[in-house]
Scaffold this motif. Sequence first.
Motif, mmCIF file in Angstrom:
data_model
loop_
_atom_site.group_PDB
_atom_site.id
_atom_site.type_symbol
_atom_site.label_atom_id
_atom_site.label_comp_id
_atom_site.label_asym_id
_atom_site.label_seq_id
_atom_site.Cartn_x
_atom_site.Cartn_y
_atom_site.Cartn_z
ATOM 1 N N THR A 1 0.899 -1.143 0.057
ATOM 2 C CA THR A 1 0.026 0.028 0.096
ATOM 3 C C THR A 1 0.967 1.304 0.065
ATOM 4 O O THR A 1 1.898 1.306 0.108
ATOM 5 N N SER A 2 0.161 2.407 -0.311
ATOM 6 C CA SER A 2 0.806 3.524 -0.222
ATOM 7 C C SER A 2 1.542 3.675 1.243
ATOM 8 O O SER A 2 2.478 4.555 1.135
ATOM 9 N N GLU A 3 0.513 3.649 2.087
ATOM 10 C CA GLU A 3 1.123 3.825 3.168
ATOM 11 C C GLU A 3 2.344 3.083 3.801
ATOM 12 O O GLU A 3 3.225 3.749 4.578
ATOM 13 N N LYS A 4 2.229 1.873 3.089
ATOM 14 C CA LYS A 4 3.501 1.238 3.996
ATOM 15 C C LYS A 4 4.654 1.419 3.001
ATOM 16 O O LYS A 4 6.032 1.284 3.472
ATOM 17 N N ILE A 5 4.349 2.110 1.862
ATOM 18 C CA ILE A 5 5.498 2.248 1.016
ATOM 19 C C ILE A 5 6.189 3.628 1.585
ATOM 20 O O ILE A 5 7.411 3.758 1.661
ATOM 21 N N GLN A 6 5.405 4.636 2.168
ATOM 22 C CA GLN A 6 5.766 5.609 2.747
ATOM 23 C C GLN A 6 6.622 5.379 4.130
ATOM 24 O O GLN A 6 7.466 5.684 4.608
ATOM 25 N N GLU A 7 6.213 4.502 4.716
ATOM 26 C CA GLU A 7 6.823 4.202 6.037
ATOM 27 C C GLU A 7 8.108 3.194 5.808
ATOM 28 O O GLU A 7 9.051 3.589 6.626
ATOM 29 N N ALA A 8 8.160 2.544 4.764
ATOM 30 C CA ALA A 8 9.465 2.137 4.218
ATOM 31 C C ALA A 8 10.542 3.162 3.805
ATOM 32 O O ALA A 8 11.708 2.721 4.179
ATOM 33 N N LYS A 9 10.084 4.072 3.300
ATOM 34 C CA LYS A 9 10.972 5.390 2.861
ATOM 35 C C LYS A 9 11.389 5.895 4.082
ATOM 36 O O LYS A 9 12.716 6.417 4.097
ATOM 37 N N GLU A 10 10.638 6.064 5.014
ATOM 38 C CA GLU A 10 11.139 6.518 6.303
ATOM 39 C C GLU A 10 12.173 5.655 7.030
ATOM 40 O O GLU A 10 13.186 6.044 7.487
ATOM 41 N N ARG A 11 12.154 4.493 7.009
ATOM 42 C CA ARG A 11 12.858 3.533 7.789
ATOM 43 C C ARG A 11 14.280 3.495 6.942
ATOM 44 O O ARG A 11 15.181 3.314 7.655
ATOM 45 N N VAL A 12 14.459 3.632 5.705
ATOM 46 C CA VAL A 12 15.602 3.481 4.892
ATOM 47 C C VAL A 12 16.022 4.746 5.031
ATOM 48 O O VAL A 12 17.379 4.963 4.214
ATOM 49 N N GLY A 13 15.465 5.914 5.279
ATOM 50 C CA GLY A 13 16.167 7.323 5.460
ATOM 51 C C GLY A 13 15.942 8.227 4.129
ATOM 52 O O GLY A 13 16.603 8.934 3.900
ATOM 53 N N LEU A 14 15.065 7.718 3.138
ATOM 54 C CA LEU A 14 14.682 8.489 2.116
ATOM 55 C C LEU A 14 14.223 9.657 2.338
ATOM 56 O O LEU A 14 14.342 10.676 1.463
ATOM 57 N N ILE A 15 13.202 9.666 3.278
ATOM 58 C CA ILE A 15 12.516 10.964 3.662
ATOM 59 C C ILE A 15 12.693 10.849 5.434
ATOM 60 O O ILE A 15 12.860 10.084 6.026
ATOM 61 N N GLN A 16 12.406 12.184 5.829
ATOM 62 C CA GLN A 16 12.507 12.296 7.286
ATOM 63 C C GLN A 16 11.050 11.580 7.930
ATOM 64 O O GLN A 16 10.099 11.606 7.279
#
Length: 726
Positions: free
Chosen positions: A696-711
């Motif tokens: 889902t878009s929410e899970k993709i957003q969470e993954a980006k946060e965890r790998v440091g692509l976004i704050q």
Amino acid sequence: MNLREETTTSLREQGLRVFPLRDKRPAGSNWQNYEGEVTEEQSFGIVLGRESKIFVIDVDDYSLFPNFTQFLDKTYIVKTGEGFHIFVKADTIPQTMRLDNNQSQHIDIQSTGTYVVGETSEHYEKNLNGVYVKTGKIYEKISDTRNINYVDYETEIKPILKKLGFDLAKKPIKEELSDSIKNGVPKGNRNNTLFKLSCNVLKSIKDTEIAFNHISTINEKSKEPLDAQELVKLFKSATTYVNDETLESNKKFKISDRIQYELLDESPKELRAITLDEDKTRLILVYLPTKITENGINTFDSKAYFVTNGTEGKKILPIDDPILKKKYVTSIFSSFKTLNDKWKNKDVQEYIQSNDKVNPKQVFDNLYKMETTYFENEFDYDYHFQSCWITHTYFYTLFDLTPYNDYFGMKNVGKSKRLNFLRITTYNGILSGDSSISSIFRTIQGTGATLLLDETESLKGGKDDRTDLENLLRNGFSKEGMVIRSKETKKREFTPEFFSVYSPKAFGHINGFDNVLDDRCIKTKLVRTINKNIADSEPDEKEDQLIYKTRESLYRLFLDYADEIHDLIPEAKSLIKEQSGREMKLWLPIITMALFYQNHGVEGLIDKIMAKILLTSEDKKISDIEDNNDFKILQILEQAATIPTTSKQLYNFINDDLARQFNLERLGDKIIKESLERLGFRNKRTSKSVEWVNLTSEKIQEAKERVGLIQPTQTTLFDNYSTNKM
């Protein structure tokens, strides 16, 4: 220092405890473990035996002294009211006993569980009414020394006692107890005998009430019994002693006559090359040229000393000073010629005698001036960063991590020149040269050196050394960083040998590191200068006096300001709260140095360092995306309008986009599956296929946060900065 202080200090330094007396009796209970002071007005007792390995030949008749005069220049002897005390150190001490001869003379061997009255105390004796009164005599030293030395009891003392007719046969404790129950205890050694019997009864009976009744019976039958209050106090002391001895038996283990193990409640303090102690005392290691005179023969060496500044003022102490040995354990090398005179003796002595503090702004200005004299950087903030990094090498033990300084660029951009400059400005800077890896391990642990690696291919050894070098570099950025090597013993067995490899390090290279080591570095891209003056310059402290002056100021900076810098760490941490995890901890030493210098007048320094942080962080993210398949797969998922959910379709979809966007060859199904799982996505098996259930878009957003692509979009909890002083 008066005579009382001199006496008690000497006794304590030799492992003896002292405690106050009200006459000849302890002023309080639990005297064996007394830790306080003794006032000038009080008599004092000396606790014997146990870990001190010291006992006393207690002679009540001074007329016997001519038989013992050979010990006057050999060990500590004190004249008492009527006799004298000979203090003896021994590997195995005799038990406490009373010795008598046919001349009605007696000698006591005072050992574990007993005490004697100390030098400078007033002498007391009981009057006819049983009250202790002063005799006007003072316990005084009559020996040539106050040092308590080894005297062989079996070969040097026993023959004298036998010659004087003393019966050396010691009664078994059961026989002594039986005699005491019938006849009480003798007058001369009454307190010590009652104490010893109390301990024995307590160990045998285990019931304090029944044990006290036994001792009361013995006391009543004695010719000069203790009064009730004194007996209760003595019995309490015996109870405390037996309890402590029981506890001690679970902590101390005698392996042989020469070896004993003792369990500790916590590890002893470690003395590092750069140490900020709990009481804010600052200690820093220096190596100084030293003349050593032993048995009239002079030799010369570069010896280790610690310059200190703290509650007791400024001092210089050799590494084998008893004060340091008593307080710390250390692996510091006692001699290391390569680091001789980094801070010259005349300037160390001048610092100790001075009350002036070094000017932090002047230190930074000097570092910055040398940076601009010898080097040309692509970005202005790199001059400021390099000055802060050099400074942090004198403070790195205050932090959990130290960032590696990574210089990269094409040939002839000044990488070797950079490392040579660091060699003469950083704390104990050492170029690896042709050193073996094992010697580097030991050098870092033994000197706290800043390690500088230019061409690592020049290191001695083959594949094993390459692996060891990787282990050193991957672990040596952390305060807990250790390297383990196998050491062969004399019995041809192998035991692990641990080396602390935590220290600042800097590299100069053309080709990049692997991702693991790269994450421990702060990178600086070097460019070839077009300024002929800079190109022709070469840092040499013999020609440029500012180099030594600045290095000396950095030593002083630690000794003057380490506690202030340590207290700035939480504030510095708040300045880089946008960073997280390891990256935040890597930058923490640099931003702390910047904050300190800015507080002392260096304008705009934090902004310069923040600019370096932002660019470096962005470069790392770009590099991660370029080198990391997880990031690439996450980008593909984020950009997709619709995402297949069955495994076969999803894997083909990802591979097609990897080829189209990144020109990558197809990845195996297993590699893609593991990548998706690392990113936090889950699958489940159905009757027809395996499906991914949370793309889902929410899970993709969470993954980006965890790998440091976004704050992160929400605040996460993290531990407060832990205090680090060693």
